[in-house]
Design an enzyme around this catalytic site. Structure first.
Site, mmCIF file in Angstrom:
data_model
loop_
_atom_site.group_PDB
_atom_site.id
_atom_site.type_symbol
_atom_site.label_atom_id
_atom_site.label_comp_id
_atom_site.label_asym_id
_atom_site.label_seq_id
_atom_site.Cartn_x
_atom_site.Cartn_y
_atom_site.Cartn_z
ATOM 1 N N HIS A 111 0.822 -1.220 0.000
ATOM 2 C CA HIS A 111 0.000 0.000 0.000
ATOM 3 C C HIS A 111 0.848 1.258 0.000
ATOM 4 O O HIS A 111 0.341 2.348 0.269
ATOM 5 C CB HIS A 111 -0.940 0.006 1.219
ATOM 6 C CG HIS A 111 -1.993 -1.037 1.125
ATOM 7 N ND1 HIS A 111 -2.792 -1.393 2.175
ATOM 8 C CD2 HIS A 111 -2.365 -1.825 0.081
ATOM 9 C CE1 HIS A 111 -3.624 -2.342 1.788
ATOM 10 N NE2 HIS A 111 -3.378 -2.622 0.531
ATOM 11 N N SER A 151 -7.519 -7.102 9.750
ATOM 12 C CA SER A 151 -8.931 -7.494 9.916
ATOM 13 C C SER A 151 -9.393 -8.388 8.768
ATOM 14 O O SER A 151 -10.493 -8.936 8.822
ATOM 15 C CB SER A 151 -9.805 -6.230 9.964
ATOM 16 O OG SER A 151 -9.673 -5.519 8.731
HETATM 17 P P1 NAD Z 1 -11.374 -2.070 -1.205
HETATM 18 O O1 NAD Z 1 -12.685 -2.432 -1.796
HETATM 19 O O2 NAD Z 1 -10.254 -3.045 -1.227
HETATM 20 O O3 NAD Z 1 -11.524 -1.610 0.266
HETATM 21 C C1 NAD Z 1 -12.660 -0.918 0.571
HETATM 22 C C2 NAD Z 1 -12.590 -0.936 2.041
HETATM 23 O O4 NAD Z 1 -12.569 0.389 2.409
HETATM 24 C C3 NAD Z 1 -13.799 -1.618 2.653
HETATM 25 O O5 NAD Z 1 -13.487 -2.961 2.974
HETATM 26 C C4 NAD Z 1 -14.012 -0.795 3.879
HETATM 27 O O6 NAD Z 1 -13.373 -1.454 4.944
HETATM 28 C C5 NAD Z 1 -13.226 0.483 3.609
HETATM 29 N N1 NAD Z 1 -14.154 1.594 3.538
HETATM 30 C C6 NAD Z 1 -14.687 2.140 2.448
HETATM 31 N N2 NAD Z 1 -15.492 3.166 2.820
HETATM 32 C C7 NAD Z 1 -15.395 3.243 4.153
HETATM 33 C C8 NAD Z 1 -15.974 4.090 5.124
HETATM 34 N N3 NAD Z 1 -16.788 5.083 4.783
HETATM 35 N N4 NAD Z 1 -15.668 3.866 6.423
HETATM 36 C C9 NAD Z 1 -14.833 2.877 6.752
HETATM 37 N N5 NAD Z 1 -14.264 2.038 5.890
HETATM 38 C C10 NAD Z 1 -14.557 2.244 4.609
HETATM 39 O O7 NAD Z 1 -10.909 -0.735 -1.871
HETATM 40 P P2 NAD Z 1 -10.107 -0.715 -3.163
HETATM 41 O O8 NAD Z 1 -10.549 0.458 -3.968
HETATM 42 O O9 NAD Z 1 -10.154 -2.068 -3.811
HETATM 43 O O10 NAD Z 1 -8.611 -0.466 -2.589
HETATM 44 C C11 NAD Z 1 -7.559 -0.693 -3.495
HETATM 45 C C12 NAD Z 1 -6.332 -0.840 -2.660
HETATM 46 O O11 NAD Z 1 -5.994 0.404 -1.992
HETATM 47 C C13 NAD Z 1 -6.525 -1.875 -1.580
HETATM 48 O O12 NAD Z 1 -5.352 -2.649 -1.488
HETATM 49 C C14 NAD Z 1 -6.667 -0.988 -0.344
HETATM 50 O O13 NAD Z 1 -6.263 -1.660 0.835
HETATM 51 C C15 NAD Z 1 -5.703 0.126 -0.654
HETATM 52 N N6 NAD Z 1 -5.939 1.268 0.236
HETATM 53 C C16 NAD Z 1 -4.908 1.877 0.923
HETATM 54 C C17 NAD Z 1 -5.172 2.925 1.777
HETATM 55 C C18 NAD Z 1 -4.077 3.582 2.569
HETATM 56 O O14 NAD Z 1 -4.325 4.528 3.319
HETATM 57 N N7 NAD Z 1 -2.868 3.016 2.449
HETATM 58 C C19 NAD Z 1 -6.466 3.406 1.935
HETATM 59 C C20 NAD Z 1 -7.460 2.784 1.209
HETATM 60 C C21 NAD Z 1 -7.195 1.708 0.362
HETATM 61 N N1 APR Z 2 -2.134 -6.809 18.343
HETATM 62 C C1 APR Z 2 -2.589 -7.583 17.327
HETATM 63 N N2 APR Z 2 -3.640 -7.259 16.537
HETATM 64 C C2 APR Z 2 -4.239 -6.078 16.795
HETATM 65 C C3 APR Z 2 -3.836 -5.209 17.828
HETATM 66 C C4 APR Z 2 -2.718 -5.630 18.623
HETATM 67 N N3 APR Z 2 -2.250 -4.893 19.645
HETATM 68 N N4 APR Z 2 -4.666 -4.128 17.843
HETATM 69 C C5 APR Z 2 -5.556 -4.317 16.833
HETATM 70 N N5 APR Z 2 -5.316 -5.489 16.222
HETATM 71 C C6 APR Z 2 -6.044 -6.093 15.099
HETATM 72 C C7 APR Z 2 -7.538 -5.812 15.110
HETATM 73 O O1 APR Z 2 -8.198 -6.838 15.821
HETATM 74 C C8 APR Z 2 -7.875 -5.854 13.613
HETATM 75 O O2 APR Z 2 -8.231 -7.173 13.237
HETATM 76 O O3 APR Z 2 -5.546 -5.494 13.931
HETATM 77 C C9 APR Z 2 -6.553 -5.489 12.927
HETATM 78 C C10 APR Z 2 -6.587 -4.098 12.291
HETATM 79 O O4 APR Z 2 -7.518 -4.138 11.227
HETATM 80 P P1 APR Z 2 -7.737 -2.809 10.334
HETATM 81 O O5 APR Z 2 -7.885 -1.651 11.246
HETATM 82 O O6 APR Z 2 -8.801 -3.121 9.351
HETATM 83 O O7 APR Z 2 -6.335 -2.617 9.599
HETATM 84 P P2 APR Z 2 -5.849 -3.415 8.309
HETATM 85 O O8 APR Z 2 -6.382 -4.815 8.304
HETATM 86 O O9 APR Z 2 -4.386 -3.218 8.248
HETATM 87 O O10 APR Z 2 -6.539 -2.589 7.091
HETATM 88 C C11 APR Z 2 -6.220 -3.036 5.769
HETATM 89 O O11 APR Z 2 -7.375 -1.145 4.803
HETATM 90 O O12 APR Z 2 -7.863 1.120 4.744
HETATM 91 C C12 APR Z 2 -7.098 0.129 4.199
HETATM 92 O O13 APR Z 2 -5.017 0.400 3.207
HETATM 93 C C13 APR Z 2 -5.656 0.403 4.443
HETATM 94 O O14 APR Z 2 -3.843 -1.103 4.811
HETATM 95 C C14 APR Z 2 -5.163 -0.791 5.244
HETATM 96 C C15 APR Z 2 -6.143 -1.849 4.845
#
Ligand code: NAD
Ligand code: APR
Length: 240
Positions: free
Chosen positions: A116, A185
């Site tokens: 990312h 998650s």
């Molecule tokens: P996606 O469909 O993979 O992810 C969408 C996710 O965004 C959903 O699962 C939901 O968890 C979250 N989301 C969307 N609207 C939301 C809201 N209003 N509140 C909370 N959560 C919300 O999205 P995509 O377009 O396929 O993403 C492409 C790639 O970009 C993926 O790998 C994604 O992880 C990445 N990404 C990176 C960042 C970052 O900050 N590094 C942010 C967003 C996406």
């Molecule tokens: N130790 C282990 N796990 C933890 C801890 C901890 N101390 N605190 C939180 N967690 C776990 C939560 O239970 C949750 O399952 O980490 C996970 C965090 O999930 P998200 O907040 O969804 O973060 P992530 O899975 O990295 O999101 C994926 O979404 O918005 C995009 O690009 C963004 O890289 C991000 C992607």
């Protein structure tokens, strides 16, 4: 019957925001997570950057400053030990992170794949150059390479964009003996689909998280607890 951990020599690890939570960097979807306080559609999409670059820059400037005052925790350090320990026995660790922080590198991991992107890098939308960047980014900042202003953005993958290096990441995943997801998650693709890809190729899977993720049932082995405790305990077992 699960392959005894000792025979595992090629490990693919996917980390998420949870591994950096105890370093003080917020996660996205936990209670008080980043997306409960900020709207990702207004701050983490190419459209948001086109319409309101100042607000997007301010969001990532805040996250960059938080990162610069954060430190790696015991989980990051344990994965650095795992990388060198596996190499000593002819094995390998492929560390793929969804995180845009540099805590794995600061803990000593030598090879980290940021699917990312990286918060401490900027990218010029005019010339395509990517460069290390620790200061605040703004629309006025000129690109050090092409000198044009108004084109620098965080080198971060936004919603709707393709993750980085994804072909190499899939190749490494399918060569692994073991797939381990730590602190994620399992709600955002394509990373959330790695566990079913691994299972489909007969690769053992393990989840290490604070609590069961959306994908928990797909994992052969599951360990729950704070990463700073659960990850070092698991690494000691692998290396013992
Ligand atoms: P996606 O469909 O993979 O992810 C969408 C996710 O965004 C959903 O699962 C939901 O968890 C979250 N989301 C969307 N609207 C939301 C809201 N209003 N509140 C909370 N959560 C919300 O999205 P995509 O377009 O396929 O993403 C492409 C790639 O970009 C993926 O790998 C994604 O992880 C990445 N990404 C990176 C960042 C970052 O900050 N590094 C942010 C967003 C996406
Ligand atoms: N130790 C282990 N796990 C933890 C801890 C901890 N101390 N605190 C939180 N967690 C776990 C939560 O239970 C949750 O399952 O980490 C996970 C965090 O999930 P998200 O907040 O969804 O973060 P992530 O899975 O990295 O999101 C994926 O979404 O918005 C995009 O690009 C963004 O890289 C991000 C992607």
């Amino acid at each position: 019957m699960l392959t005894p951990i000792r025979e595992v020599i090629k490990i693919f690890i996917l980390t998420g925001a949870g591994i950096s939570a105890e370093s003080g960097l917020g996660t996205f979807r936990d209670k008080d997570g980043l997306w409960s306080r900020f709207d990702p559609m207004k701050l983490a999409t190419p459209e948001a950057f086109a319409h309101n670059p100042d607000e997007v820059h301010a969001f990532y400037n805040m996250r960059r400053q938080n990162l610069l005052s954060a430190e790696p925790n015991a989980a990051h350090r344990a994965l650095a030990r795992l990388e060198s320990g596996l190499a000593e026995r002819g094995g390998s660790l492929f560390l793929c992170t969804q995180n845009i922080d540099d805590l794995h590198e600061r803990a000593g991991s030598q090879r980290v794949f940021h699917m990312h992107g990286e918060l401490l890098k900027a990218r010029c939308t005019a010339c395509g150059e990517t460069m290390p960047w620790q200061e605040d980014l703004s629309v006025e900042a000129p690109c050090p390479s092409c000198r044009r202003s108004g084109g620098l953005r965080p080198h971060v993958v936004w919603f709707g964009e393709m993750p980085l290096e994804i072909d190499g990441i899939y190749d490494a995943l399918l060569e692994a003996d073991l797939f381990v997801a730590i602190g994620t998650s399992g709600s955002v693709y394509p990373a959330a689909g790695f566990v079913s890809e691994a299972r489909g190729h007969g690769i053992r899977t393990c989840e290490i998280n604070l609590e069961p993720s959306d994908n928990a049932r797909q994992f052969d082995d599951r360990r729950y607890g704070p990463a700073s405790e659960a990850v070092p305990a698991w690494v000691e077992q692998v290396l013992s």
